[in-house]
Write an enzyme that holds these catalytic residues in place. Structure first.
Site, PDB file in Angstrom:
ATOM      1  N   CYS A  12       0.861  -1.183   0.000  1.00 41.90           N
ATOM      2  CA  CYS A  12       0.000   0.000   0.000  1.00 41.90           C
ATOM      3  C   CYS A  12       0.901   1.238   0.000  1.00 41.90           C
ATOM      4  CB  CYS A  12      -1.012   0.000   1.138  1.00 41.90           C
ATOM      5  SG  CYS A  12      -0.359   0.223   2.787  1.00 41.90           S
ATOM      6  N   CYS A  86      -4.423  -0.682  -2.199  1.00 43.92           N
ATOM      7  CA  CYS A  86      -4.694   0.743  -2.333  1.00 43.92           C
ATOM      8  C   CYS A  86      -5.394   0.960  -3.674  1.00 43.92           C
ATOM      9  CB  CYS A  86      -3.386   1.542  -2.271  1.00 43.92           C
ATOM     10  SG  CYS A  86      -2.114   0.936  -3.407  1.00 43.92           S
ATOM     11  N   CYS A  94       4.011   0.855  -8.124  1.00 45.21           N
ATOM     12  CA  CYS A  94       4.587  -0.363  -7.549  1.00 45.21           C
ATOM     13  C   CYS A  94       5.452  -1.057  -8.598  1.00 45.21           C
ATOM     14  CB  CYS A  94       3.466  -1.294  -7.098  1.00 45.21           C
ATOM     15  SG  CYS A  94       4.042  -2.788  -6.300  1.00 45.21           S
TER      16      CYS A  94
END
Length: 144
Positions: A12, A86, A94
């Site tokens: 997250c 998220c 990411c």
């Protein structure tokens, strides 16, 4: 290897709430089959509400490390599943881990947006924890 545990990374934004809860719950309930870790895009401290909600669940995450997903990537860690918890806008930052069987997004409300009294925010944190646990149970059922 048949007895090898399935490695899961929860990511997250800050590694302060949702990913910490997911890591703790998966390891607690299904640690015989899975190894979970968590990391964030911009790490910070664990949110006190997350600590309280998990304490209510019977787990103490106060001493957990807060990790940066980039560090895990640079170390060459590998995972069967990378699960972002998220929204998709944050997820795009990411890194893509090599060898990942599947990348999954579970969109949960950002706890930083919780409003109300301390008790109301804690209730929302406990509700979020319960949603995360339900999603983990469903994930484990699907994998088999």
């Amino acid at each position: 290897m048949q007895n090898e545990k399935i490695k899961v990374l929860f990511v997250c934004v800050r590694n302060s709430f949702r990913s910490q809860m997911a890591e703790a719950i998966l390891n607690h309930k299904y640690g015989g089959r899975f190894i979970a870790e968590s990391a964030g895009l911009n790490k910070t401290n664990i949110n006190p509400l997350a600590i309280l909600a998990m304490k209510d669940y019977g787990l103490d995450i106060a001493g957990n490390s807060v990790d940066d997903v980039s560090d895990f990537f640079k170390e060459g860690r590998t995972y069967s599943y990378v699960i972002t918890v998220c929204d998709r806008d944050a997820e795009k930052d990411c890194p893509l881990f090599p060898g990942v069987q599947q990348r999954i997004n579970w969109r949960f409300e950002d706890p930083e947006a919780f409003t109300g009294t301390h008790e109301e925010k804690l209730r929302k944190a406990i509700d979020l924890r319960n949603q995360i646990e339900k999603k983990i149970d469903e994930f484990v059922d699907i994998i088999g």
